[in-house]
Design an enzyme around this catalytic site. Structure first.
Site, PDB file in Angstrom:
ATOM      1  N   LYS A 170      47.309  33.565  44.538  1.00 44.92           N
ATOM      2  CA  LYS A 170      47.568  33.628  42.935  1.00 44.92           C
ATOM      3  C   LYS A 170      48.627  34.882  42.952  1.00 44.92           C
ATOM      4  O   LYS A 170      47.349  35.994  42.659  1.00 44.92           O
ATOM      5  CB  LYS A 170      46.280  33.429  42.199  1.00 44.92           C
ATOM      6  CG  LYS A 170      46.206  33.210  40.934  1.00 44.92           C
ATOM      7  CD  LYS A 170      45.694  34.488  40.082  1.00 44.92           C
ATOM      8  CE  LYS A 170      45.708  34.493  39.309  1.00 44.92           C
ATOM      9  NZ  LYS A 170      47.018  34.920  38.863  1.00 44.92           N
ATOM     10  N   GLY A 223      43.273  44.264  42.198  1.00 45.99           N
ATOM     11  CA  GLY A 223      43.281  44.022  40.536  1.00 45.99           C
ATOM     12  C   GLY A 223      42.103  45.710  40.313  1.00 45.99           C
ATOM     13  O   GLY A 223      41.865  46.292  40.750  1.00 45.99           O
ATOM     14  N   SER A 224      42.019  45.288  39.513  1.00 44.43           N
ATOM     15  CA  SER A 224      40.707  46.210  38.586  1.00 44.43           C
ATOM     16  C   SER A 224      39.385  46.122  38.805  1.00 44.43           C
ATOM     17  O   SER A 224      39.106  44.784  39.279  1.00 44.43           O
ATOM     18  CB  SER A 224      41.563  45.768  36.570  1.00 44.43           C
ATOM     19  OG  SER A 224      40.514  44.936  36.622  1.00 44.43           O
ATOM     20  N   GLY A 228      37.171  42.310  39.885  1.00 49.02           N
ATOM     21  CA  GLY A 228      36.656  42.349  40.503  1.00 49.02           C
ATOM     22  C   GLY A 228      35.679  42.814  41.298  1.00 49.02           C
ATOM     23  O   GLY A 228      35.008  41.605  41.944  1.00 49.02           O
ATOM     24  N   GLU A 245      39.923  45.358  46.471  1.00 46.02           N
ATOM     25  CA  GLU A 245      41.036  46.975  46.621  1.00 46.02           C
ATOM     26  C   GLU A 245      41.251  46.966  45.157  1.00 46.02           C
ATOM     27  O   GLU A 245      41.959  45.644  44.201  1.00 46.02           O
ATOM     28  CB  GLU A 245      42.380  46.740  47.088  1.00 46.02           C
ATOM     29  CG  GLU A 245      42.245  46.528  49.401  1.00 46.02           C
ATOM     30  CD  GLU A 245      41.772  47.405  49.333  1.00 46.02           C
ATOM     31  OE1 GLU A 245      41.360  49.057  48.403  1.00 46.02           O
ATOM     32  OE2 GLU A 245      41.282  47.729  50.608  1.00 46.02           O
ATOM     33  N   CYS A 279      47.788  52.329  42.437  1.00 45.79           N
ATOM     34  CA  CYS A 279      46.203  53.035  42.696  1.00 45.79           C
ATOM     35  C   CYS A 279      45.640  54.233  43.804  1.00 45.79           C
ATOM     36  O   CYS A 279      44.642  54.641  43.270  1.00 45.79           O
ATOM     37  CB  CYS A 279      45.284  50.945  44.048  1.00 45.79           C
ATOM     38  SG  CYS A 279      46.790  51.344  44.883  1.00 45.79           S
ATOM     39  N   GLN A 326      49.715  47.559  28.722  1.00 44.82           N
ATOM     40  CA  GLN A 326      49.654  48.451  28.680  1.00 44.82           C
ATOM     41  C   GLN A 326      50.423  50.278  28.727  1.00 44.82           C
ATOM     42  O   GLN A 326      48.808  50.829  28.919  1.00 44.82           O
ATOM     43  CB  GLN A 326      50.374  48.130  30.602  1.00 44.82           C
ATOM     44  CG  GLN A 326      50.241  49.814  31.560  1.00 44.82           C
ATOM     45  CD  GLN A 326      48.834  49.958  32.419  1.00 44.82           C
ATOM     46  OE1 GLN A 326      48.311  48.790  32.932  1.00 44.82           O
ATOM     47  NE2 GLN A 326      48.228  50.799  32.085  1.00 44.82           N
ATOM     48  N   GLU A 378      40.413  55.304  35.412  1.00 43.74           N
ATOM     49  CA  GLU A 378      42.321  54.627  35.898  1.00 43.74           C
ATOM     50  C   GLU A 378      43.164  54.279  34.718  1.00 43.74           C
ATOM     51  O   GLU A 378      42.227  53.214  33.585  1.00 43.74           O
ATOM     52  CB  GLU A 378      41.570  53.820  36.388  1.00 43.74           C
ATOM     53  CG  GLU A 378      42.983  52.963  36.811  1.00 43.74           C
ATOM     54  CD  GLU A 378      43.075  51.984  38.422  1.00 43.74           C
ATOM     55  OE1 GLU A 378      42.971  50.586  37.838  1.00 43.74           O
ATOM     56  OE2 GLU A 378      43.566  52.117  39.221  1.00 43.74           O
TER      57      GLU A 378
HETATM   58  P1  NAD Z   1      43.694  42.380  36.938  1.00 46.32           P
HETATM   59  O1  NAD Z   1      41.901  43.010  37.646  1.00 46.32           O
HETATM   60  O2  NAD Z   1      43.592  42.196  35.552  1.00 46.32           O
HETATM   61  O3  NAD Z   1      44.005  41.261  37.674  1.00 46.32           O
HETATM   62  C1  NAD Z   1      45.164  41.337  38.957  1.00 46.32           C
HETATM   63  C2  NAD Z   1      44.035  39.780  38.956  1.00 46.32           C
HETATM   64  O4  NAD Z   1      43.313  39.061  39.099  1.00 46.32           O
HETATM   65  C3  NAD Z   1      45.593  38.576  38.703  1.00 46.32           C
HETATM   66  O5  NAD Z   1      45.848  37.984  39.204  1.00 46.32           O
HETATM   67  C4  NAD Z   1      45.042  38.381  37.915  1.00 46.32           C
HETATM   68  O6  NAD Z   1      45.453  36.881  36.967  1.00 46.32           O
HETATM   69  C5  NAD Z   1      43.544  38.399  38.018  1.00 46.32           C
HETATM   70  N1  NAD Z   1      42.005  37.667  37.837  1.00 46.32           N
HETATM   71  C6  NAD Z   1      42.213  38.101  36.004  1.00 46.32           C
HETATM   72  N2  NAD Z   1      40.816  37.088  35.889  1.00 46.32           N
HETATM   73  C7  NAD Z   1      40.217  36.630  36.900  1.00 46.32           C
HETATM   74  C8  NAD Z   1      38.909  36.139  37.355  1.00 46.32           C
HETATM   75  N3  NAD Z   1      38.064  35.940  36.256  1.00 46.32           N
HETATM   76  N4  NAD Z   1      38.676  35.534  38.371  1.00 46.32           N
HETATM   77  C9  NAD Z   1      40.168  35.940  39.089  1.00 46.32           C
HETATM   78  N5  NAD Z   1      40.745  36.218  39.037  1.00 46.32           N
HETATM   79  C10 NAD Z   1      41.471  37.045  38.162  1.00 46.32           C
HETATM   80  O7  NAD Z   1      44.723  44.104  37.871  1.00 46.32           O
HETATM   81  P2  NAD Z   1      46.026  44.062  37.654  1.00 46.32           P
HETATM   82  O8  NAD Z   1      46.130  44.947  35.934  1.00 46.32           O
HETATM   83  O9  NAD Z   1      47.151  42.926  37.297  1.00 46.32           O
HETATM   84  O10 NAD Z   1      46.122  45.467  38.436  1.00 46.32           O
HETATM   85  C11 NAD Z   1      45.846  46.763  37.980  1.00 46.32           C
HETATM   86  C12 NAD Z   1      45.051  47.207  38.665  1.00 46.32           C
HETATM   87  O11 NAD Z   1      45.275  47.245  40.232  1.00 46.32           O
HETATM   88  C13 NAD Z   1      44.329  48.511  38.675  1.00 46.32           C
HETATM   89  O12 NAD Z   1      43.094  48.666  38.557  1.00 46.32           O
HETATM   90  C14 NAD Z   1      44.549  49.505  40.244  1.00 46.32           C
HETATM   91  O13 NAD Z   1      43.794  50.149  40.540  1.00 46.32           O
HETATM   92  C15 NAD Z   1      44.666  48.052  41.077  1.00 46.32           C
HETATM   93  N6  NAD Z   1      45.444  48.328  42.483  1.00 46.32           N
HETATM   94  C16 NAD Z   1      44.403  48.317  43.157  1.00 46.32           C
HETATM   95  C17 NAD Z   1      45.344  48.481  44.632  1.00 46.32           C
HETATM   96  C18 NAD Z   1      44.240  48.614  45.765  1.00 46.32           C
HETATM   97  O14 NAD Z   1      44.359  48.284  47.190  1.00 46.32           O
HETATM   98  N7  NAD Z   1      43.567  49.500  46.091  1.00 46.32           N
HETATM   99  C19 NAD Z   1      46.552  48.184  44.684  1.00 46.32           C
HETATM  100  C20 NAD Z   1      47.179  47.692  43.364  1.00 46.32           C
HETATM  101  C21 NAD Z   1      46.558  47.618  42.311  1.00 46.32           C
END
Ligand code: NAD
Length: 476
Positions: A170, A223-224, A228, A245, A279, A326, A378
């Site tokens: 996804k 993701g965030s 997470g 992550e 990140c 953003q 962040e």
């Molecule tokens: P996000 O948390 O908004 O979304 C991440 C994913 O989760 C997307 O595919 C989204 O559609 C999905 N999602 C949203 N709601 C959900 C739910 N209720 N259940 C399951 N999945 C759901 O993050 P983003 O805005 O896409 O990415 C930015 C974030 O990612 C930043 O916080 C960044 O630091 C982090 N990030 C971390 C790393 C790492 O390896 N540590 C790498 C890249 C990005």
């Protein structure tokens, strides 16, 4: 109209969304299918049905498929890199570099398929042998962010497939083009139907279904922190394996004895490249007072020379912010910083270019302290703060004073301080005389505290998440 890939078929979405170029809001890259809950469950069912045959398949078969995917990605790196820049907004050089990395990751795991090994122990009891083997975890759900549209998918998909798992992938809604192109390459490699499924769509539908469906045995999420946390709670409540992550607030310490040019290069690269949307971005620059004045002066000169423009223009150093939401978040943090008493030293301006895009010049705050929101939360944009400190000890305390722990860096010529820092920074990654962002693909990646949860990703450490261990006893 680009479709999802479910159970070996390109499948119409229940809806379609436009993919918009953040460098040129009039450029629609394409329409991409959105799956609903039913279609997501179909994808999970097909991954479940395909699992046994795939996990029992000969290693050479799996190795050849992954190697072929890697080669195909590499042979299309220019074209896919430009597409990546067009949809996500990082510069063409960054986009092409990311695609090449994804190709290398698939080739690495193509070879890793052949290096799966177990262990053998003598028993504590007489006449018994003990062997340890690893096998696939099962159906793996992969939930991705938008900021690395092909390399992060690669570092989850490749090990998942290498160790015999079937996959429901996804991608983030903002970056469907690279997810779709990667799926085409995986399909062309001859992967059996059902083993790999692409389900583009909303987090609340597709992501939530993957997290809660009991046929998904493991979930790898990037993701965030807030998403997470939700994913972890649902996964743990039904005993699924989970790996997260998440965010960072990565410090870069600059000591008095640092090479000034190197220090500012590391800071600029770490804080602003990829528009600060990493990140591992260096958002807190912690600088000792002997070098502070020279450091901020040179930072201003270098920042002023950075060109923020269309991601595909040759002269561009910093591409646009990924989308309006953003951009608004970045601008609001600039206001928050000012209202907290920080001084905006340079940049942070919304600028107009030939095309209408989300252009924001790199911003540097000075006169900040670590308790400010701009230094604790962040931001995920081209915004960094300088925190002035007296000495190394204070710098290290401040570096560690954060809920995050992904990457941390130091610029120094002191072996003593570099060695101490590597031991005592509370982060999963420590960088000496290097930017906090920028890592190899064959070694583990991940952090501490709220940045990561579960097993490390990448390299040989990836097997901890994508396999399960069996201990077998044999009496002779
Ligand atoms: P996000 O948390 O908004 O979304 C991440 C994913 O989760 C997307 O595919 C989204 O559609 C999905 N999602 C949203 N709601 C959900 C739910 N209720 N259940 C399951 N999945 C759901 O993050 P983003 O805005 O896409 O990415 C930015 C974030 O990612 C930043 O916080 C960044 O630091 C982090 N990030 C971390 C790393 C790492 O390896 N540590 C790498 C890249 C990005």
């Amino acid at each position: 109209m680009k479709k999802n890939y479910i159970a070996g078929n390109w499948t119409e979405g229940v809806d379609y969304i436009n993919n918009i170029n953040p460098s040129d809001l009039s450029d629609v890259i394409g329409q991409f299918a959105q799956a609903d809950i039913n279609q997501t469950n179909m994808a999970i069912d097909s991954a479940s049905a395909a699992l046994k045959e795939w996990s029992d398949s000969p290693l050479q078969f799996r190795s050849d498929i992954l190697d072929k995917v890697g080669n195909n990605i590499l042979s299309r790196s220019q074209e896919l890199g430009m597409l990546l820049s067009r949809e996500e907004g990082k510069t063409a050089a960054e986009g092409i570099g990311e695609v090449i990395r994804a190709g290398h990751i698939f080739k690495f795991f193509g070879a890793e398929v052949l290096r799966q090994k177990g262990d053998f122990f003598n028993s504590t009891r007489p006449g018994i042998d003990v062997s340890i083997s690893r096998s696939a975890v099962g159906v793996v759900g992969l939930i991705l962010p938008w900021n690395f549209p092909i390399s992060i998918p690669a570092w989850k998909i490749a090990p998942a497939l290498a160790f015999g798992n079937s996959v429901v992938f996804k991608p983030a809604q903002l970056v469907p083009a690279l997810a779709h192109a990667l799926t085409e390459i995986i399909v062309e490699s001859g992967i059996p139907p059902g083993v790999f499924n692409l389900v583009m769509g909303k987090g609340a539908d597709v992501g939530d279904t993957i997290t809660n469906n009991h046929k998904v045995n493991a979930i790898s999420f990037t993701g965030s922190v807030s998403t997470g946390r939700k994913v972890a709670q649902s996964a743990v409540s039904r005993m699924a394996k989970v790996q997260l992550e998440m965010g960072g607030k990565n410090p870069l310490i600059v000591l008095d004895d640092a090479d000034l040019d190197r220090a500012t290069d590391c800071a600029i690269q770490g804080a602003f490249y990829s528009t600060g949307q990493r990140c591992t971005a260096s958002s807190r620059l912690i600088v000792t007072d002997g070098i502070y004045s020279k450091f901020i002066k040179q930072m201003k000169e270098k920042i002023t020379n950075l060109r923020t423009d269309h991601a595909l223009k040759k002269e561009t150093d910093i591409g646009p912010v990924v989308d309006q939401r953003q951009l608004e978040q970045d601008l609001s943090y600039i206001e928050i910083g000012k209202s907290e008493g920080a001084s905006l030293f340079c940049g942070g301006e919304r600028v107009a270019r030939e095309t209408e895009g989300n252009f924001l010049t790199p911003a540097l705050f000075i006169d900040t302290h670590n308790n400010m929101r701009i230094n604790q939360e962040e931001i995920f944009g081209p915004i960094a703060s300088v925190i002035k400190v007296k000495n190394y000890d204070e710098a290290l305390n401040i570096a560690n004073d954060t809920e995050f722990g992904l990457s941390a860096g130091i610029v120094t010529n002191s072996l003593k301080h570099a060695t101490h820092f590597k031991r005592h920074s509370q982060s999963g990654i420590a960088q000496v005389n290097l930017p906090t962002a920028g890592v190899d693909y064959h070694v583990p990646f991940g952090g501490t505290k709220s940045s990561s949860y579960g097993a490390r990703e990448q390299g040989q450490y990836a097997k901890e998440f994508y396999t399960t261990v069996k201990t077998s006893y044999t009496a002779s």
